[in-house]
Design a protein around this motif. Structure first.
Motif, PDB file in Angstrom:
ATOM      1  N   GLY A 149       0.940  -1.201   0.123  1.00 35.97           N
ATOM      2  CA  GLY A 149      -0.091   0.111  -0.098  1.00 35.97           C
ATOM      3  C   GLY A 149       0.589   1.303   0.050  1.00 35.97           C
ATOM      4  O   GLY A 149       0.089   2.375   0.171  1.00 35.97           O
ATOM      5  N   LYS A 150       2.054   1.183  -0.124  1.00 32.16           N
ATOM      6  CA  LYS A 150       3.047   2.319  -0.004  1.00 32.16           C
ATOM      7  C   LYS A 150       3.476   2.672  -1.386  1.00 32.16           C
ATOM      8  O   LYS A 150       4.288   2.246  -1.870  1.00 32.16           O
ATOM      9  CB  LYS A 150       4.136   2.234   0.707  1.00 32.16           C
ATOM     10  CG  LYS A 150       3.948   1.742   2.190  1.00 32.16           C
ATOM     11  CD  LYS A 150       4.782   1.505   3.131  1.00 32.16           C
ATOM     12  CE  LYS A 150       4.438   1.142   4.446  1.00 32.16           C
ATOM     13  NZ  LYS A 150       5.745   0.390   5.365  1.00 32.16           N
ATOM     14  N   ALA A 151       2.824   3.663  -2.061  1.00 34.77           N
ATOM     15  CA  ALA A 151       3.116   4.305  -3.633  1.00 34.77           C
ATOM     16  C   ALA A 151       4.490   4.364  -3.669  1.00 34.77           C
ATOM     17  O   ALA A 151       5.149   4.239  -4.831  1.00 34.77           O
ATOM     18  CB  ALA A 151       2.110   5.078  -3.783  1.00 34.77           C
ATOM     19  N   ASP A 152       5.195   4.890  -2.722  1.00 31.22           N
ATOM     20  CA  ASP A 152       6.641   5.221  -2.900  1.00 31.22           C
ATOM     21  C   ASP A 152       7.484   4.343  -3.122  1.00 31.22           C
ATOM     22  O   ASP A 152       8.570   4.467  -3.388  1.00 31.22           O
ATOM     23  CB  ASP A 152       6.786   6.343  -1.593  1.00 31.22           C
ATOM     24  CG  ASP A 152       6.901   5.751  -0.322  1.00 31.22           C
ATOM     25  OD1 ASP A 152       6.162   4.583  -0.201  1.00 31.22           O
ATOM     26  OD2 ASP A 152       7.478   6.077   0.578  1.00 31.22           O
ATOM     27  N   ARG A 153       7.282   3.062  -2.898  1.00 27.96           N
ATOM     28  CA  ARG A 153       7.962   1.875  -2.812  1.00 27.96           C
ATOM     29  C   ARG A 153       8.152   1.351  -4.153  1.00 27.96           C
ATOM     30  O   ARG A 153       8.864   0.327  -4.464  1.00 27.96           O
ATOM     31  CB  ARG A 153       7.524   0.826  -1.707  1.00 27.96           C
ATOM     32  CG  ARG A 153       7.802   1.203  -0.215  1.00 27.96           C
ATOM     33  CD  ARG A 153       7.774  -0.046   0.536  1.00 27.96           C
ATOM     34  NE  ARG A 153       8.960  -0.668   0.210  1.00 27.96           N
ATOM     35  CZ  ARG A 153       8.972  -2.098   0.595  1.00 27.96           C
ATOM     36  NH1 ARG A 153       7.864  -2.711   1.145  1.00 27.96           N
ATOM     37  NH2 ARG A 153      10.005  -2.873   0.202  1.00 27.96           N
TER      38      ARG A 153
END
Length: 237
Positions: A96-100
Motif C-alpha cells: 500500500g506504499k506508493a513510494d516503494r
C-alpha cells in the motif's frame, strides 16, 4: 429525510455468480498474457530447459494479493507453466506504499527477471515501465484506460513493452450511481471510498463521478483510505 449511501470506488459485489464467471475470464486472459511473454523467453533460450523467472510486483501485501496470484498460477499450470519446474517467481509487495513502487520495480530488474507481472493500478505499471524498456510487463488489475494513463500508445498497438489486461472500470462509475439512485430514489449523497495511492481511483472521484452525480442530482463525498487498513465492503445507513 435524505439517505446517504457509501460505496467503494472500483469495487462491486452484486451478482456473485456473474462476478465469479468474469473473474475466471479475467484470470485466464492475464495467464494468457503471461504465457505469451514466456513463449518468447523459452523460444529464445540457448539451453534446452530454460526456467523462466517471473517478477511479480504488487501494490498490496502478500495476504491481500494471494488469491489473485494463486489463481493466475493455477491458470498458468493448465497452460503447462509450473512453478519450480519451468518458471520461478520473485515477489515484491509495496504493502500500500506508493513510494516503494520504483524501488521494488528496480529490484526485479536487477534480478534479471524475464517478465514482470504488474498487479495493481497505473502507479505500479508506470514504475515497472520506468525501470525497464526491454523486459515485458504484463498488466493485471488496471482499472483505468492505459492510453489515457500514458502507459501505451493505443490498445491495438501498445508501442512499448507493456501488455496485459485492463478492466476499464471508469466507464461503469456513472452507471453504478444511476443504479443506486434507482434503488434509493431519495438518495442525496454518496460517500465514495477510494485509495489515494491509486491514480485511477483519484481520477474517478475527482473527475468522473462528480459529472455523473450532478446529472442525477447527487452530491459526492470522497473518503480516502489506505487499502491495507480497511475491510472490504460497504454499509448503508
Amino acid at each position: 429525510m435524505h439517505n446517504t449511501f457509501r460505496i467503494r470506488s472500483g469495487f462491486s459485489r452484486s451478482d456473485n455468480r456473474k462476478s465469479k464467471i468474469q473473474n475466471r475470464k479475467w484470470v485466464g486472459i492475464v495467464a494468457l498474457g503471461v504465457a505469451f511473454a514466456l513463449c518468447g523467453v523459452v523460444a529464445g533460450a540457448q539451453q534446452p530447459k530454460k526456467v523462466a523467472r517471473i517478477g511479480y510486483l504488487s501494490s498490496v501485501d502478500a495476504a491481500s494479493e494471494s488469491a489473485r496470484a494463486e489463481a493466475i498460477w493455477l491458470a498458468l499450470r493448465e497452460l503447462g507453466y509450473i512453478e519450480g519446474q519451468n518458471i520461478a517467481t520473485e515477489y515484491r509487495y509495496a504493502e500500500g506504499k506508493a513510494d516503494r513502487y520504483p524501488e521494488l520495480a528496480a529490484e526485479l530488474v536487477r534480478l534479471k527477471v524475464d517478465i514482470i507481472v504488474a498487479a495493481g493500478g497505473a502507479g505500479v505499471i508506470r514504475a515497472a515501465k520506468n525501470a525497464t524498456k526491454t523486459i515485458s510487463i504484463v498488466m493485471a488489475g488496471l482499472g483505468a484506460d492505459p492510453v489515457e494513463a500514458g502507459l501505451v500508445e493505443s490498445l491495438a498497438r501498445p508501442g512499448s513493452n507493456v501488455t496485459g489486461l485492463t478492466n476499464l472500470t471508469r466507464e461503469l462509475g456513472g452507471k453504478r450511481l444511476e443504479l443506486l439512485k434507482e434503488a434509493v430514489p431519495k438518495l442525496a449523497r454518496a460517500a465514495v471510498l477510494y485509495d489515494p495511492a491509486f491514480q485511477s481511483s483519484v481520477i474517478d472521484v475527482k473527475e468522473v463521478l462528480p459529472v455523473a452525480a450532478r446529472a442525477l442530482g447527487l452530491t459526492i463525498q470522497p473518503w480516502g483510505y489506505a487499502m491495507r487498513t480497511v475491510s472490504r465492503g460497504f454499509s448503508l445507513r
